[in-house]
Motif scaffolding. Structure first.
Motif, PDB file in Angstrom:
ATOM      1  N   THR A  32       2.259   2.137   1.332  1.00  0.00           N
ATOM      2  CA  THR A  32       2.992   3.371   1.665  1.00  0.00           C
ATOM      3  C   THR A  32       2.104   4.596   1.441  1.00  0.00           C
ATOM      4  O   THR A  32       2.221   5.583   2.162  1.00  0.00           O
ATOM      5  N   ARG A  37      -0.599   9.057   4.020  1.00  0.00           N
ATOM      6  CA  ARG A  37      -1.832   9.838   4.279  1.00  0.00           C
ATOM      7  C   ARG A  37      -2.084   9.977   5.778  1.00  0.00           C
ATOM      8  O   ARG A  37      -2.521  11.021   6.256  1.00  0.00           O
ATOM      9  N   GLN A  58       4.707  14.177  -7.354  1.00  0.00           N
ATOM     10  CA  GLN A  58       6.055  13.592  -7.322  1.00  0.00           C
ATOM     11  C   GLN A  58       6.121  12.483  -6.282  1.00  0.00           C
ATOM     12  O   GLN A  58       5.274  12.399  -5.395  1.00  0.00           O
ATOM     13  N   GLN A  93      14.255   1.674  -3.924  1.00  0.00           N
ATOM     14  CA  GLN A  93      13.362   1.120  -2.885  1.00  0.00           C
ATOM     15  C   GLN A  93      13.325  -0.408  -2.965  1.00  0.00           C
ATOM     16  O   GLN A  93      13.295  -1.091  -1.948  1.00  0.00           O
ATOM     17  N   ARG A 132       2.071  12.314 -12.384  1.00  0.00           N
ATOM     18  CA  ARG A 132       2.087  10.993 -11.755  1.00  0.00           C
ATOM     19  C   ARG A 132       2.301   9.894 -12.783  1.00  0.00           C
ATOM     20  O   ARG A 132       2.991   8.924 -12.544  1.00  0.00           O
TER      21      ARG A 132
HETATM   22  P1  ADP Z   1      -1.925   5.636  -6.234  1.00  0.00           P
HETATM   23  O1  ADP Z   1      -2.060   4.171  -6.004  1.00  0.00           O
HETATM   24  O2  ADP Z   1      -3.210   6.351  -6.484  1.00  0.00           O
HETATM   25  O3  ADP Z   1      -0.848   5.986  -7.209  1.00  0.00           O
HETATM   26  P2  ADP Z   1      -0.832   5.872  -3.515  1.00  0.00           P
HETATM   27  O4  ADP Z   1      -1.955   5.977  -2.575  1.00  0.00           O
HETATM   28  O5  ADP Z   1      -0.091   4.602  -3.586  1.00  0.00           O
HETATM   29  O6  ADP Z   1      -1.349   6.343  -4.946  1.00  0.00           O
HETATM   30  O7  ADP Z   1       0.213   7.054  -3.211  1.00  0.00           O
HETATM   31  C1  ADP Z   1      -0.135   8.410  -3.229  1.00  0.00           C
HETATM   32  C2  ADP Z   1       1.109   9.255  -3.373  1.00  0.00           C
HETATM   33  O8  ADP Z   1       1.988   9.020  -2.258  1.00  0.00           O
HETATM   34  C3  ADP Z   1       1.970   8.940  -4.604  1.00  0.00           C
HETATM   35  O9  ADP Z   1       1.537   9.638  -5.738  1.00  0.00           O
HETATM   36  C4  ADP Z   1       3.352   9.371  -4.158  1.00  0.00           C
HETATM   37  O10 ADP Z   1       3.508  10.769  -4.235  1.00  0.00           O
HETATM   38  C5  ADP Z   1       3.345   8.985  -2.684  1.00  0.00           C
HETATM   39  N1  ADP Z   1       3.893   7.620  -2.486  1.00  0.00           N
HETATM   40  C6  ADP Z   1       3.193   6.506  -2.113  1.00  0.00           C
HETATM   41  N2  ADP Z   1       3.993   5.438  -2.033  1.00  0.00           N
HETATM   42  C7  ADP Z   1       5.241   5.878  -2.353  1.00  0.00           C
HETATM   43  C8  ADP Z   1       6.511   5.247  -2.465  1.00  0.00           C
HETATM   44  N3  ADP Z   1       6.677   3.934  -2.254  1.00  0.00           N
HETATM   45  N4  ADP Z   1       7.573   6.027  -2.829  1.00  0.00           N
HETATM   46  C9  ADP Z   1       7.426   7.335  -3.053  1.00  0.00           C
HETATM   47  N5  ADP Z   1       6.281   7.992  -2.971  1.00  0.00           N
HETATM   48  C10 ADP Z   1       5.181   7.273  -2.629  1.00  0.00           C
END
Ligand code: ADP
Length: 178
Positions: A32, A37, A58, A93, A132
């Motif tokens: 996700t 991104r 967030q 989720q 985070r």
């Molecule tokens: P990391 O693995 O570095 O924590 P990710 O690349 O998975 O980060 O995600 C980056 C950001 O995208 C998260 O900090 C969050 O804000 C958002 N995000 C990603 N996946 C989700 C999800 N399943 N639910 C809510 N927000 C998400």
């Protein structure tokens, strides 16, 4: 279908392991974070909304993320299975995912949880980073409890290099698949 969840705190190297696992087991990688991104890069309405949350450390609202996952399923109808990376991040989720998989007459095979983190430090604002971590504890750790209750969790010793960890993950998957 064989569906996996890779679970771990921010900076735990989920991305690297995911790439290797999808290749070895011919799964579709559903990250996700990556999908969000791409939406941000394409400046879609979803991406613009998501960015305002991500920039603050967030979570993006559940309904936005679940809608995105649902569309991704539709794009990959013939998949042998999915590897979920960074999803589900909240219990809401996780429940939505159970429902979506049930409609497809499948389920989560295993949730692989990695212990120790690699300690990667992002070039990120300290406050955002702290946010985070807080969100992880409050919103995401309960997801681990949810799958523990469903007896789906396997914990992996997170010490060692990429190959060490990959072998441990593969061993658990091989056992589950046969
Ligand atoms: P990391 O693995 O570095 O924590 P990710 O690349 O998975 O980060 O995600 C980056 C950001 O995208 C998260 O900090 C969050 O804000 C958002 N995000 C990603 N996946 C989700 C999800 N399943 N639910 C809510 N927000 C998400």
């Amino acid at each position: 279908m064989f569906n996996l969840i890779l679970f771990g705190p921010p900076g735990s190297g989920k991305g690297t392991q995911s790439e290797k696992l999808v290749e070895k087991y011919d799964l579709v990688h559903l990250s996700t974070g990556n999908l969000l991104r791409q939406e941000i890069k394409d400046k879609t309405p979803l991406g613009i909304e998501a960015k305002s949350f991500i920039d603050k450390g967030q979570l993006v609202p559940d309904e936005v993320v679940i809608g995105m996952v649902d569309s991704y399923f539709d794009l990959h109808k013939g998949a042998k299975g999915f590897l979920f990376d960074g999803f589900p991040r909240t219990v809401a989720q996780a429940k939505a995912l159970d429902n979506l998989l049930e409609l497809k007459k499948t389920e989560i095979g295993k949730v692989l949880i990695r212990g120790k983190t690699s300690g990667r430090s992002d070039d990120m604002d300290e406050k955002v980073q702290r946010n985070r971590q807080d969100v992880y504890k409050k919103e995401t750790l309960p997801v681990a409890a949810y799958y523990t209750k469903a007896k789906k969790v396997a914990s992996i010793n997170g010490m060692g290099n990429v190959e060490d960890i990959f072998e441990r993950l593969s061993a658990i998957i091989d056992k589950k698949m046969k």
